[in-house]
Write a protein that holds these residues in place. Sequence first.
Motif, PDB file in Angstrom:
ATOM      1  N   PHE A 257      -6.789  -5.336  10.756  1.00  0.00           N
ATOM      2  CA  PHE A 257      -6.943  -4.121  11.549  1.00  0.00           C
ATOM      3  C   PHE A 257      -7.370  -2.985  10.626  1.00  0.00           C
ATOM      4  O   PHE A 257      -6.673  -2.670   9.652  1.00  0.00           O
ATOM      5  CB  PHE A 257      -5.632  -3.764  12.245  1.00  0.00           C
ATOM      6  N   ASN A 258      -8.515  -2.378  10.922  1.00  0.00           N
ATOM      7  CA  ASN A 258      -9.003  -1.224  10.166  1.00  0.00           C
ATOM      8  C   ASN A 258      -9.073  -0.032  11.107  1.00  0.00           C
ATOM      9  O   ASN A 258      -9.870  -0.031  12.053  1.00  0.00           O
ATOM     10  CB  ASN A 258     -10.389  -1.515   9.573  1.00  0.00           C
TER      11      ASN A 258
ATOM     12  N   VAL B  62      -8.091   9.447   7.242  1.00  0.00           N
ATOM     13  CA  VAL B  62      -7.291   8.422   6.567  1.00  0.00           C
ATOM     14  C   VAL B  62      -7.583   7.080   7.231  1.00  0.00           C
ATOM     15  O   VAL B  62      -7.418   6.931   8.448  1.00  0.00           O
ATOM     16  CB  VAL B  62      -5.789   8.733   6.642  1.00  0.00           C
ATOM     17  N   THR B  63      -8.018   6.119   6.433  1.00  0.00           N
ATOM     18  CA  THR B  63      -8.308   4.777   6.933  1.00  0.00           C
ATOM     19  C   THR B  63      -7.255   3.805   6.427  1.00  0.00           C
ATOM     20  O   THR B  63      -6.958   3.767   5.227  1.00  0.00           O
ATOM     21  CB  THR B  63      -9.700   4.301   6.484  1.00  0.00           C
ATOM     22  N   THR B  64      -6.672   3.060   7.353  1.00  0.00           N
ATOM     23  CA  THR B  64      -5.684   2.054   6.985  1.00  0.00           C
ATOM     24  C   THR B  64      -6.234   0.670   7.268  1.00  0.00           C
ATOM     25  O   THR B  64      -6.889   0.437   8.284  1.00  0.00           O
ATOM     26  CB  THR B  64      -4.367   2.256   7.764  1.00  0.00           C
ATOM     27  N   SER B  65      -5.994  -0.249   6.347  1.00  0.00           N
ATOM     28  CA  SER B  65      -6.382  -1.650   6.512  1.00  0.00           C
ATOM     29  C   SER B  65      -5.121  -2.501   6.467  1.00  0.00           C
ATOM     30  O   SER B  65      -4.375  -2.459   5.480  1.00  0.00           O
ATOM     31  CB  SER B  65      -7.349  -2.086   5.415  1.00  0.00           C
ATOM     32  N   ILE B  66      -4.885  -3.242   7.541  1.00  0.00           N
ATOM     33  CA  ILE B  66      -3.659  -4.034   7.650  1.00  0.00           C
ATOM     34  C   ILE B  66      -4.003  -5.460   8.056  1.00  0.00           C
ATOM     35  O   ILE B  66      -4.238  -5.746   9.239  1.00  0.00           O
ATOM     36  CB  ILE B  66      -2.681  -3.410   8.662  1.00  0.00           C
TER      37      ILE B  66
ATOM     38  N   ALA C  34       7.170 -17.051  -5.206  1.00  0.00           N
ATOM     39  CA  ALA C  34       7.385 -18.080  -6.228  1.00  0.00           C
ATOM     40  C   ALA C  34       6.116 -18.883  -6.482  1.00  0.00           C
ATOM     41  O   ALA C  34       5.933 -19.464  -7.554  1.00  0.00           O
ATOM     42  CB  ALA C  34       8.526 -19.005  -5.804  1.00  0.00           C
ATOM     43  N   LYS C  35       5.210 -18.893  -5.488  1.00  0.00           N
ATOM     44  CA  LYS C  35       3.927 -19.563  -5.647  1.00  0.00           C
ATOM     45  C   LYS C  35       2.857 -18.614  -6.192  1.00  0.00           C
ATOM     46  O   LYS C  35       1.682 -18.997  -6.310  1.00  0.00           O
ATOM     47  CB  LYS C  35       3.455 -20.098  -4.285  1.00  0.00           C
ATOM     48  N   GLY C  36       3.268 -17.369  -6.479  1.00  0.00           N
ATOM     49  CA  GLY C  36       2.322 -16.379  -6.981  1.00  0.00           C
ATOM     50  C   GLY C  36       1.557 -15.659  -5.893  1.00  0.00           C
ATOM     51  O   GLY C  36       0.571 -14.972  -6.166  1.00  0.00           O
ATOM     52  N   ILE C  37       2.010 -15.790  -4.640  1.00  0.00           N
ATOM     53  CA  ILE C  37       1.331 -15.164  -3.501  1.00  0.00           C
ATOM     54  C   ILE C  37       2.111 -13.923  -3.082  1.00  0.00           C
ATOM     55  O   ILE C  37       3.240 -14.029  -2.598  1.00  0.00           O
ATOM     56  CB  ILE C  37       1.224 -16.147  -2.321  1.00  0.00           C
ATOM     57  N   ARG C  38       1.490 -12.754  -3.262  1.00  0.00           N
ATOM     58  CA  ARG C  38       2.197 -11.508  -2.993  1.00  0.00           C
ATOM     59  C   ARG C  38       1.488 -10.624  -1.974  1.00  0.00           C
ATOM     60  O   ARG C  38       1.886  -9.484  -1.759  1.00  0.00           O
ATOM     61  CB  ARG C  38       2.411 -10.730  -4.300  1.00  0.00           C
ATOM     62  N   ASN C  39       0.415 -11.119  -1.377  1.00  0.00           N
ATOM     63  CA  ASN C  39      -0.218 -10.368  -0.304  1.00  0.00           C
ATOM     64  C   ASN C  39      -0.768 -11.333   0.741  1.00  0.00           C
ATOM     65  O   ASN C  39      -0.944 -12.529   0.489  1.00  0.00           O
ATOM     66  CB  ASN C  39      -1.311  -9.427  -0.821  1.00  0.00           C
ATOM     67  N   VAL C  40      -1.042 -10.803   1.918  1.00  0.00           N
ATOM     68  CA  VAL C  40      -1.431 -11.638   3.052  1.00  0.00           C
ATOM     69  C   VAL C  40      -2.764 -12.329   2.795  1.00  0.00           C
ATOM     70  O   VAL C  40      -2.960 -13.496   3.160  1.00  0.00           O
ATOM     71  CB  VAL C  40      -1.500 -10.786   4.338  1.00  0.00           C
TER      72      VAL C  40
END
Length: 213
Positions: A166-167, A144-148, A95-101
Amino acid sequence: MKRIWLITLLLLVVGVGSAWAAESEGDGTSISERTAAILTERDSKLPRVAILYTNNAKTEYDADIDAKIMSHLKKLAVNRWVLVPGEIYKDRLAAKGIRNVSMAERTDILAVGQEGDADVLLLIEVEPFSVQDRVEFLAVTKAVTTSIPVKAVDRNTGTYLYNGKFNETSRDAEFLGGPGFKTVLLKSLDLFFSKFDYAIPPALSNVKHREAQ
């Protein structure tokens, strides 16, 4: 002689069973009820953790990713945390427009966590995967590289418990045909879990549960 031992053992078993039954009848509670009460009392002291999980990988295997991550988190929480629903907090951030960490600042997280049962808001986001194929003689190596990114905020003290990313890169090679993307992708999550499990539980170990006001 054997018959005497058998009779003695039988009497002992009957006696113990009768004692248990008498004890249960004395206060009206069964052994299973007592066990449940002990577990409830223990859980009442564990911190409440709301997981705000977002998958922005946008792959055809998103359901597998979600299932693997949530299953792991539930196992990790056993005897450490009581998990509470995180969707309400996610909706408040949205609701504040924040959709990712990455967009969520500590003040934003605290603002949406003012009302609710959570002692800790744990934000986890799976970002799009990076995939590279290297072809050599009769072999294909897939990386495959994951970024979390992960953030954890103690709602009671207003402080960051963890703020980082975490990469992890997983590689696999096969002759006469490359390994599937899904296989290598899920391996990269296993690498993530090994680092996450090392960092996050200690970071949350001193959190105390406080009843919602």
